[in-house]
Design an enzyme around this catalytic site. Structure first.
Site, mmCIF file in Angstrom:
data_model
loop_
_atom_site.group_PDB
_atom_site.id
_atom_site.type_symbol
_atom_site.label_atom_id
_atom_site.label_comp_id
_atom_site.label_asym_id
_atom_site.label_seq_id
_atom_site.Cartn_x
_atom_site.Cartn_y
_atom_site.Cartn_z
ATOM 1 N N ASP A 1 -3.222 9.482 -5.241
ATOM 2 C CA ASP A 1 -4.361 8.657 -5.654
ATOM 3 C C ASP A 1 -4.542 7.525 -4.644
ATOM 4 O O ASP A 1 -4.110 6.399 -4.847
ATOM 5 C CB ASP A 1 -4.122 8.090 -7.058
ATOM 6 C CG ASP A 1 -5.393 7.480 -7.642
ATOM 7 O OD1 ASP A 1 -6.483 7.711 -7.080
ATOM 8 O OD2 ASP A 1 -5.295 6.768 -8.653
ATOM 9 N N LYS B 1 -1.496 15.372 -5.631
ATOM 10 C CA LYS B 1 -2.820 14.778 -5.445
ATOM 11 C C LYS B 1 -2.625 13.257 -5.425
ATOM 12 O O LYS B 1 -2.637 12.592 -6.453
ATOM 13 C CB LYS B 1 -3.775 15.190 -6.566
ATOM 14 C CG LYS B 1 -5.214 14.765 -6.323
ATOM 15 C CD LYS B 1 -6.138 15.303 -7.414
ATOM 16 C CE LYS B 1 -7.575 14.901 -7.130
ATOM 17 N NZ LYS B 1 -7.746 13.443 -7.094
ATOM 18 N N ARG C 1 -14.084 9.063 4.353
ATOM 19 C CA ARG C 1 -14.832 10.257 3.947
ATOM 20 C C ARG C 1 -16.338 10.024 3.974
ATOM 21 O O ARG C 1 -17.101 10.872 4.403
ATOM 22 C CB ARG C 1 -14.404 10.676 2.538
ATOM 23 C CG ARG C 1 -15.101 11.937 2.056
ATOM 24 C CD ARG C 1 -14.683 12.310 0.639
ATOM 25 N NE ARG C 1 -15.289 13.563 0.252
ATOM 26 C CZ ARG C 1 -16.531 13.701 -0.184
ATOM 27 N NH1 ARG C 1 -17.305 12.635 -0.302
ATOM 28 N NH2 ARG C 1 -17.024 14.881 -0.513
ATOM 29 N N CYS D 1 -1.595 -25.912 -13.142
ATOM 30 C CA CYS D 1 -0.816 -27.096 -13.483
ATOM 31 C C CYS D 1 -0.483 -27.813 -12.180
ATOM 32 O O CYS D 1 0.124 -27.222 -11.280
ATOM 33 C CB CYS D 1 0.474 -26.700 -14.206
ATOM 34 S SG CYS D 1 1.621 -28.082 -14.437
ATOM 35 N N CYS E 1 6.948 -29.555 -12.792
ATOM 36 C CA CYS E 1 6.878 -28.580 -13.896
ATOM 37 C C CYS E 1 8.073 -27.628 -13.796
ATOM 38 O O CYS E 1 8.273 -26.992 -12.754
ATOM 39 C CB CYS E 1 5.574 -27.804 -13.797
ATOM 40 S SG CYS E 1 5.443 -26.435 -14.961
ATOM 41 N N TYR F 1 15.632 -4.437 15.167
ATOM 42 C CA TYR F 1 14.282 -3.928 15.428
ATOM 43 C C TYR F 1 13.391 -5.044 15.966
ATOM 44 O O TYR F 1 12.650 -4.861 16.942
ATOM 45 C CB TYR F 1 13.687 -3.354 14.141
ATOM 46 C CG TYR F 1 12.267 -2.850 14.291
ATOM 47 C CD1 TYR F 1 12.004 -1.524 14.603
ATOM 48 C CD2 TYR F 1 11.184 -3.708 14.130
ATOM 49 C CE1 TYR F 1 10.705 -1.060 14.747
ATOM 50 C CE2 TYR F 1 9.887 -3.273 14.276
ATOM 51 C CZ TYR F 1 9.645 -1.943 14.575
ATOM 52 O OH TYR F 1 8.354 -1.498 14.728
ATOM 53 N N CYS G 1 5.227 -27.720 -19.146
ATOM 54 C CA CYS G 1 5.528 -29.157 -19.055
ATOM 55 C C CYS G 1 4.542 -30.028 -19.829
ATOM 56 O O CYS G 1 4.691 -31.255 -19.859
ATOM 57 C CB CYS G 1 5.552 -29.588 -17.596
ATOM 58 S SG CYS G 1 3.939 -29.517 -16.789
ATOM 59 N N TYR H 1 -2.367 15.955 4.912
ATOM 60 C CA TYR H 1 -2.334 17.112 4.014
ATOM 61 C C TYR H 1 -3.081 18.337 4.523
ATOM 62 O O TYR H 1 -2.974 19.405 3.924
ATOM 63 C CB TYR H 1 -2.821 16.743 2.613
ATOM 64 C CG TYR H 1 -4.209 16.147 2.511
ATOM 65 C CD1 TYR H 1 -5.339 16.892 2.784
ATOM 66 C CD2 TYR H 1 -4.381 14.832 2.089
ATOM 67 C CE1 TYR H 1 -6.606 16.342 2.661
ATOM 68 C CE2 TYR H 1 -5.639 14.273 1.962
ATOM 69 C CZ TYR H 1 -6.753 15.035 2.254
ATOM 70 O OH TYR H 1 -8.011 14.499 2.128
ATOM 71 N N CYS I 1 -0.342 -27.529 -19.745
ATOM 72 C CA CYS I 1 0.613 -26.537 -19.238
ATOM 73 C C CYS I 1 1.592 -26.135 -20.336
ATOM 74 O O CYS I 1 2.193 -27.004 -20.983
ATOM 75 C CB CYS I 1 1.364 -27.123 -18.046
ATOM 76 S SG CYS I 1 2.695 -26.056 -17.425
ATOM 77 N N LYS J 1 -5.588 18.054 -12.554
ATOM 78 C CA LYS J 1 -5.292 16.650 -12.824
ATOM 79 C C LYS J 1 -4.404 16.480 -14.048
ATOM 80 O O LYS J 1 -4.463 17.260 -15.001
ATOM 81 C CB LYS J 1 -6.590 15.860 -13.013
ATOM 82 C CG LYS J 1 -7.369 15.645 -11.727
ATOM 83 C CD LYS J 1 -8.450 14.593 -11.921
ATOM 84 C CE LYS J 1 -9.089 14.220 -10.601
ATOM 85 N NZ LYS J 1 -10.074 13.121 -10.735
ATOM 86 N N GLU K 1 0.627 20.892 -3.842
ATOM 87 C CA GLU K 1 0.837 19.596 -3.203
ATOM 88 C C GLU K 1 0.422 18.475 -4.145
ATOM 89 O O GLU K 1 -0.476 18.652 -4.967
ATOM 90 C CB GLU K 1 0.012 19.523 -1.906
ATOM 91 C CG GLU K 1 0.319 20.667 -0.942
ATOM 92 C CD GLU K 1 -0.725 20.821 0.154
ATOM 93 O OE1 GLU K 1 -1.508 19.856 0.372
ATOM 94 O OE2 GLU K 1 -0.779 21.902 0.780
#
Length: 685
Positions: free
Chosen positions: A133, A131, A152, A441, A446, A49, A426, A241, A423, A329, A129
């Site tokens: 989020d 919903k 919107r 750190c 470390c 690709y 270490c 949708y 830390c 919901k 369908e």
């Protein structure tokens, strides 16, 4: 690519016919984008690709007269928008009323029957369908081409975010199928998959940046960026949708409209279902809720729509919501448990983050025993104490996080969490930059950082050394076989076979992969190094701008800052990284092991060879992105600001302060017509 694929895209044209070749490449890339981003059925390897894409970029650069706004290469715009215009929705975007129980669902169906004066026994067909989020995004097409994308907003007017929406690869720039309508307005949801959201947040945490709280905030923030290169680098997708408006075509039902949308190239949810009657809706709701955790993207319920378009028309719309649709919901995904303690995790870049140690609790189908607290500031803001009862949710239904303490249930023996000064891996002192929220750190040796850095080096985005994950790296470090990435090429079959669970076959396979990975593309090598501020997109930008690793290593912060898409933070981080003695030693030992990155292919000669070109003002004959490709295709690079190292300034309409700065520094300035003539464009004459 299979013979079947080639048949779909037509006969592959000869490379001597650039116009036919460009059209074939565009059609081929669009098809594979659709297979990958919409249908989740990739048919070619990433390398194949990428080769097609690079050829298209190169051809478009050499033949600007073949420019097309809907080309797949236009999905990565480089210009920064000056702000968002307001866009008046062709049809107001109203909200949905909600139901929260099966009884309320039945009541809603009764209200429909009453409004339509239908008989008691009449059953309605519904489109059920998911919903999703995410963030509502409206797309407008004229003559089959995307012309506007808008949020919107207040339902009447939204923000024109077209420059950002075109970077979403599942959004079709040109409609496919038979005779799409001359005008089409489609609504859908911008969203991000759970796995992609988790991976992106992990990367942010590794780089010391603030993770996103949930996928919806992630999408909303991405669409409202003024710089479209930001959403272009984020894994946002789109699901259509509804058809809000279409000229010259009508749909008998919602389900038929969704079928047509899929035929025009839009992704639609695989969860869409047609059922009859409220009881069947309730059954489907329970089924989807039960599968919620297995769904690739986050949903917070289902949307129920009367399927018949004629009935929708009769039912109409109230002031704020349609009568023919309702949202049902899911219940909240929160739980209450006890905070047993706060531990501190060390990331790849040394960022030390707090993690809540919880009494195990069932949440969203999984048992949660730890949750993120993000950083010191968030820990203080929450005000949680060890021993508290705390509210936990799965942010984005993926990442558990502590929401708040249940203060009313405190017993008086809870303790403030202790913020470390050294830390946890270490024991080196921790530091905190004045303008950063993260503890860090700074000990490069470390153990926690070393392990994560080597894992990152071998990751898919880096050198892609399969079979070298966290367990193997941890085992090799514990055995004293490696201390950083350069040591990987000192591993031997004998040293590997001596370890537990390392057979001769697996040892041979790993050594073969290491040998095969020694000539990575420069951009992947830069990403693998884990340079602060440099992600995959930044690594590509740097690799395109410099002919070799050595040239990049010698670049000053000022020279880096001049590059398009490289800001002061990245410029300083890159220059500082290459001047660190420890990193210089790592690069020397990698080179000694035969690990030598291959420069990204690109033209080294042409009208702008070796020049740094800066654009200011508006261009009339082409977009800023097209002009950038034209410069790069002829051996030059595009800068973001004017300096003494700028070679040429192209001044368009309403050129600003950059023009004055160029004159002050004595940099050559030409207008757009002269630029086109220099580039060999006939329309520049």
């Amino acid at each position: 690519m299979t013979g079947d694929d080639r048949a779909r895209e037509g006969r592959e044209p000869d490379r001597k016919d650039p116009r036919a070749r460009v059209e074939w490449l565009r059609a081929t890339i669009r098809r594979h984008d659709h297979l990958y981003y919409v249908l989740d059925r990739p048919r070619i390897e990433d390398e194949a690709y990428d080769a097609l894409y690079r050829e298209l970029v190169e051809l478009e650069g050499r033949h600007p007269d073949l420019a097309d706004e809907t080309s797949p290469t236009r999905r990565m715009p480089g210009a920064v928008a000056e702000g968002f215009r307001s866009f008046r929705h062709p049809v107001p975007m109203v909200s949905l009323d909600n139901v929260t129980s099966e009884a309320e669902m039945r009541e809603w169906e009764v209200s429909i029957r009453t409004f339509l004066r239908a008989g008691e026994g009449q059953a309605f067909r519904y489109s059920v369908e998911p919903k999703v989020d995410g963030v509502s995004l409206e797309l407008v097409y004229v003559d089959g081409r995307l012309v506007t994308a808008a949020t919107r907003g207040d339902g009447t007017d939204g923000e024109d975010v077209t420059t950002n929406a075109v970077t979403i690869r599942s959004v079709p720039l040109r409609l496919s199928g038979e005779r799409p309508p001359p005008y089409l307005c489609v609504r859908g949801e911008a969203y991000v998959r759970k796995s992609d959201f988790e991976a992106y947040n992990r990367k942010l945490a590794d780089e010391g940046e603030e993770p996103f709280a949930n996928p919806r905030n992630f999408c909303a923030g991405s669409l409202r960026q003024l710089d479209p290169s930001i959403p272009a680098g984020r894994p946002i997708r789109y699901l259509a949708y509804v058809v809000a408006k279409a000229e010259g075509i009508t749909f008998p039902s919602q389900s038929k409209a969704l079928e047509e949308l899929a035929g025009w190239g839009f992704p639609v949810s695989e969860l869409n279902t047609i059922v009859t009657g409220a009881e069947a809706v309730a059954s489907r709701f329970r089924e989807v809720e039960g599968r919620r955790d297995a769904i690739a993207y986050e949903i917070d319920g289902v949307v129920v729509k009367v399927d018949d378009a004629a009935l929708q028309q009769r039912l109409g719309t109230r002031i704020r919501s349609p009568r023919w649709a309702i949202a049902w919901k899911f219940t909240s995904r929160r739980a209450v448990t006890r905070l047993k303690g706060v531990t501190w995790s060390v990331g790849r870049t040394g960022v030390v983050s707090p993690v809540a140690d919880l009494e195990p609790v069932a949440l969203g189908g999984v048992t949660v025993s730890s949750a993120t607290l993000f950083n010191v500031d968030e820990l203080a803001r929450l005000g949680v104490r060890v021993g508290d009862r705390v509210v936990v949710e799965r942010a984005g239904d993926v990442i558990p996080r502590v929401v708040e303490p249940v203060v009313a249930e405190r017993r008086g023996d809870e303790q403030e969490p202790v913020v470390p000064t050294v830390c946890p891996s270490c024991r080196s002192p921790l530091s905190r930059d004045a303008d950063k929220v993260a503890l860090r750190c700074t000990n490069f040796a470390c153990p926690a950082q070393v392990e994560r850095n080597i894992v990152h080096f071998a990751s898919r985005g880096g050198l892609d050394i399969q079979g070298l994950g966290p367990k193997q790296v941890g085992q090799f470090i514990a055995a004293g076989l490696i201390r950083d990435a350069a040591d990987l090429w000192s591993l031997t079959k004998e040293s590997l076979v001596a370890l537990d669970r390392q057979g001769e076959t697996s040892a041979k396979n790993l050594l073969a992969r290491l040998l095969a990975s020694r000539e990575p593309p420069l951009d992947r090598f830069l990403y693998a190094l884990g340079i602060p501020e440099v992600g995959e997109r930044g690594a590509k930008t740097l690799a395109r701008a410099f002919p070799s690793l050595a040239a990049l290593a010698q670049a000053s912060p000022e020279a880096l800052d001049e590059l398009d898409e490289v800001g002061p933070a990245m410029a300083g981080a890159v220059a500082g990284w290459f001047r660190n003695p420890r990193n210089e030693d790592l690069l020397r030992r990698l080179d000694a092991a035969g690990v030598r990155p291959v420069p990204v292919g690109g033209p080294t000669s042409g009208a702008f060879s070796g020049l740094t070109v800066v654009f200011t003002g508006g261009l009339a004959a082409m977009s800023r992105d097209e002009a950038k490709h034209l410069v790069e295709a002829q051996g030059g690079r595009v800068g973001a600001s004017i300096s003494s190292k700028t070679s040429l300034v192209v001044a368009g309409e309403a050129a600003g302060t950059k023009l004055a700065k160029a004159k002050e520094l004595g940099v050559e300035v030409i207008d757009e017509a002269a630029f086109l003539r220099r580039a060999g464009r006939s329309d520049g004459a």
